[in-house]
Structure formats: structure tokens, C-alpha cells
Design a protein around this motif. Structure first.
Motif, PDB file in Angstrom:
ATOM      1  N   ARG A  71       0.837  -1.206   0.000  1.00 52.88           N
ATOM      2  CA  ARG A  71       0.000   0.000   0.000  1.00 52.88           C
ATOM      3  C   ARG A  71       0.870   1.254   0.000  1.00 52.88           C
ATOM      4  O   ARG A  71       0.533   2.248  -0.648  1.00 52.88           O
ATOM      5  N   ARG A  72       1.998   1.215   0.693  1.00 56.66           N
ATOM      6  CA  ARG A  72       2.908   2.365   0.721  1.00 56.66           C
ATOM      7  C   ARG A  72       3.446   2.664  -0.678  1.00 56.66           C
ATOM      8  O   ARG A  72       3.550   3.829  -1.090  1.00 56.66           O
ATOM      9  N   GLN A  73       3.790   1.630  -1.408  1.00 56.53           N
ATOM     10  CA  GLN A  73       4.281   1.811  -2.773  1.00 56.53           C
ATOM     11  C   GLN A  73       3.192   2.390  -3.676  1.00 56.53           C
ATOM     12  O   GLN A  73       3.470   3.240  -4.531  1.00 56.53           O
ATOM     13  N   ALA A  74       1.951   1.929  -3.471  1.00 54.88           N
ATOM     14  CA  ALA A  74       0.837   2.435  -4.280  1.00 54.88           C
ATOM     15  C   ALA A  74       0.588   3.915  -3.989  1.00 54.88           C
ATOM     16  O   ALA A  74       0.322   4.715  -4.902  1.00 54.88           O
ATOM     17  N   ILE A  75       0.667   4.294  -2.729  1.00 55.70           N
ATOM     18  CA  ILE A  75       0.479   5.699  -2.360  1.00 55.70           C
ATOM     19  C   ILE A  75       1.590   6.558  -2.954  1.00 55.70           C
ATOM     20  O   ILE A  75       1.347   7.663  -3.458  1.00 55.70           O
ATOM     21  N   ALA A  76       2.818   6.052  -2.912  1.00 54.10           N
ATOM     22  CA  ALA A  76       3.943   6.795  -3.481  1.00 54.10           C
ATOM     23  C   ALA A  76       3.763   6.974  -4.984  1.00 54.10           C
ATOM     24  O   ALA A  76       4.055   8.057  -5.535  1.00 54.10           O
ATOM     25  N   ALA A  77       3.278   5.952  -5.649  1.00 61.00           N
ATOM     26  CA  ALA A  77       3.046   6.049  -7.089  1.00 61.00           C
ATOM     27  C   ALA A  77       1.938   7.053  -7.402  1.00 61.00           C
ATOM     28  O   ALA A  77       1.983   7.758  -8.421  1.00 61.00           O
ATOM     29  N   GLN A  78       0.946   7.118  -6.520  1.00 64.62           N
ATOM     30  CA  GLN A  78      -0.147   8.079  -6.703  1.00 64.62           C
ATOM     31  C   GLN A  78       0.328   9.510  -6.485  1.00 64.62           C
ATOM     32  O   GLN A  78      -0.130  10.445  -7.163  1.00 64.62           O
ATOM     33  N   ILE A 110      -3.916  13.267   0.442  1.00 63.18           N
ATOM     34  CA  ILE A 110      -3.534  11.893   0.118  1.00 63.18           C
ATOM     35  C   ILE A 110      -2.517  11.361   1.121  1.00 63.18           C
ATOM     36  O   ILE A 110      -2.596  10.202   1.559  1.00 63.18           O
ATOM     37  N   GLU A 111      -1.555  12.202   1.504  1.00 60.81           N
ATOM     38  CA  GLU A 111      -0.553  11.774   2.478  1.00 60.81           C
ATOM     39  C   GLU A 111      -1.195  11.459   3.827  1.00 60.81           C
ATOM     40  O   GLU A 111      -0.867  10.445   4.462  1.00 60.81           O
ATOM     41  N   ALA A 112      -2.102  12.310   4.278  1.00 62.01           N
ATOM     42  CA  ALA A 112      -2.754  12.098   5.575  1.00 62.01           C
ATOM     43  C   ALA A 112      -3.609  10.838   5.557  1.00 62.01           C
ATOM     44  O   ALA A 112      -3.579  10.031   6.495  1.00 62.01           O
ATOM     45  N   ALA A 113      -4.379  10.675   4.473  1.00 62.61           N
ATOM     46  CA  ALA A 113      -5.221   9.480   4.369  1.00 62.61           C
ATOM     47  C   ALA A 113      -4.363   8.218   4.288  1.00 62.61           C
ATOM     48  O   ALA A 113      -4.683   7.189   4.891  1.00 62.61           O
TER      49      ALA A 113
END
Length: 227
Positions: A71-78, A110-113
Motif C-alpha cells: 500500500r505504501r508503494q501504491a500511495i507513493a506512485a499516486q 492523500i498523504e494524511a489518508a
């Protein structure tokens, strides 16, 4: 030899998850004049129970850790396109402040969520660590007392209270030996519904406050029977 001490004060023992604990003193070190220095976080981090739990936890909670990493990788990609968009707009000759603010706001949301989501995924891992530390904490005072009695120590202080002391005052190893005897291993997975002591105490205090706030119910008066 002289030792200069800061005023010591009583404080609750708090633990940190240390990855680089302080080096322990040689086992041959002897305390002097009934005073000893104990680095509690270093002792805990070097204890068999803590180190074994740190080794076992990545395997026991592999599913949660893998999920969090994915999930961390997906958030970083977003976020990456938004970072690029923000930097590009910021470097423009006449930056559009409204666009910059909108992009920055979107990034922050997005970062907070994402942070909240990762904390929720890793909550069982963090709870496990708190559970292990509490088990060690329950035995720590006894370990310090046992080591102090064996070495004729009447005062134990933390390194934060000391400006200078040589290794003859260091009682880390003695306390560590006692702690390893008292708790050679700890349970890694907390029981269902377990909460750290601080949260349990908060809940108990809240329940007591709510109980005191409720008005006492008056017993109903018995009906008067006519003669």
C-alpha cells in the motif's frame, strides 16, 4: 574519583524500540559507594525477551507488513505525478498560486489518508510491540532491585542524571542478567481485546467518571395503605 550528579527525580519508565542500544558494561565492573547507573532502554533492548520478539515479529505479522509495504508503494506512485506537477508549476515564470495551493492541498490529503491507512494496517504489529514491552516492564523493577541488593547498591539513577561516571558505576549487565532470568521470553501475540496499560487506565478513569456523574436513584416510596 569524584562524580557530579544532576538532581534526580522519580519518573515513570518508558520504553523505546531501540535498534542501536547502548553498549553494556563489562560483567567485571563493580559499583562504588552504593550508587549505580542503569540505562533502562538499553537493558530492555538487549534483553532476550525483547530481541527474540523483534526477530519473530516480521514472520508472525508478515501478512500485515507485506500489505503495508504494498500500500505504501501504491500511495507513493499516486503522489509522484502530483509532486512533479507541483514542482513544475512552482518553477514557472509566473506561478499560478491557486493551482499551487490546490495541488498542495491534494497532496496533503492523500498523504494524511495514506498515513491513517498504514497505521490501521500495522496496528496489530504495534500492539504486539507494546504487549512485549509491557511484559518486560512488569519485571524490570524487580530486576533492578535484585541486582542492587546483590551489589550492595542503595541508589540507582539513570544516565540522564549523570554528568560523568566511569564504568565502575554501570550496573546495566547485572540488571540485564536478572531481567533475562525473570522473563527469558515474552508472548508475542496479545490476547483478543488487549490494550496497553495507559489505554486501560484511561478507560477505567472514564468509566469511574461516568459512574460518578450519574445521579443516585432514590428508592420508590412505599404506598400508604389506608385503615
Amino acid at each position: 574519583m569524584k562524580i557530579i550528579l544532576k538532581p534526580a527525580f522519580a519518573a515513570g519508565i518508558a520504553f523505546a524500540s531501540l535498534t542501536a542500544p547502548v553498549v553494556m558494561a563489562p560483567a567485571s565492573a563493580q559499583t562504588v559507594k552504593g550508587i549505580a547507573v542503569v540505562n533502562v532502554p538499553a537493558v530492555v533492548a538487549n534483553s532476550n525477551a525483547f530481541r527474540t520478539a523483534q526477530t519473530q515479529r516480521p514472520t508472525t505479522y508478515k501478512a500485515q507488513i507485506d500489505q503495508a509495504n504494498t500500500r505504501r508503494q501504491a500511495i507513493a506512485a499516486q503522489l509522484q505525478p502530483l509532486y512533479t506537477q507541483f514542482q513544475t508549476a512552482q518553477q514557472a515564470q509566473n506561478p499560478n498560486q491557486q493551482t499551487l495551493q490546490q495541488t498542495a492541498s491534494q497532496i496533503q490529503q492523500i498523504e494524511a489518508a495514506g498515513q491513517r491507512e498504514l497505521q490501521q494496517i500495522l496496528a496489530p504489529v504495534q500492539l504486539s510491540q507494546a504487549y512485549v514491552e509491557e511484559q518486560i516492564n512488569d519485571q524490570l523493577v524487580t530486576a533492578i532491585q535484585n541486582a542492587a541488593r546483590k551489589q550492595n547498591v542503595t541508589m540507582v539513577i539513570s544516565p540522564d542524571s549523570v554528568l560523568y561516571a566511569d564504568n565502575s558505576y554501570n550496573m546495566n549487565q547485572a540488571v540485564l542478567d536478572e531481567l533475562n532470568t525473570l522473563i527469558p521470553s515474552a508472548q508475542l501475540v496479545p490476547p483478543a481485546g488487549w490494550l496497553p496499560r495507559e489505554m486501560r487506565e484511561q478507560q477505567q478513569a472514564q468509566q469511574q467518571a461516568e459512574g460518578q456523574a450519574q445521579p443516585a436513584q432514590q428508592p420508590a416510596a412505599a404506598p400508604v395503605q389506608g385503615r
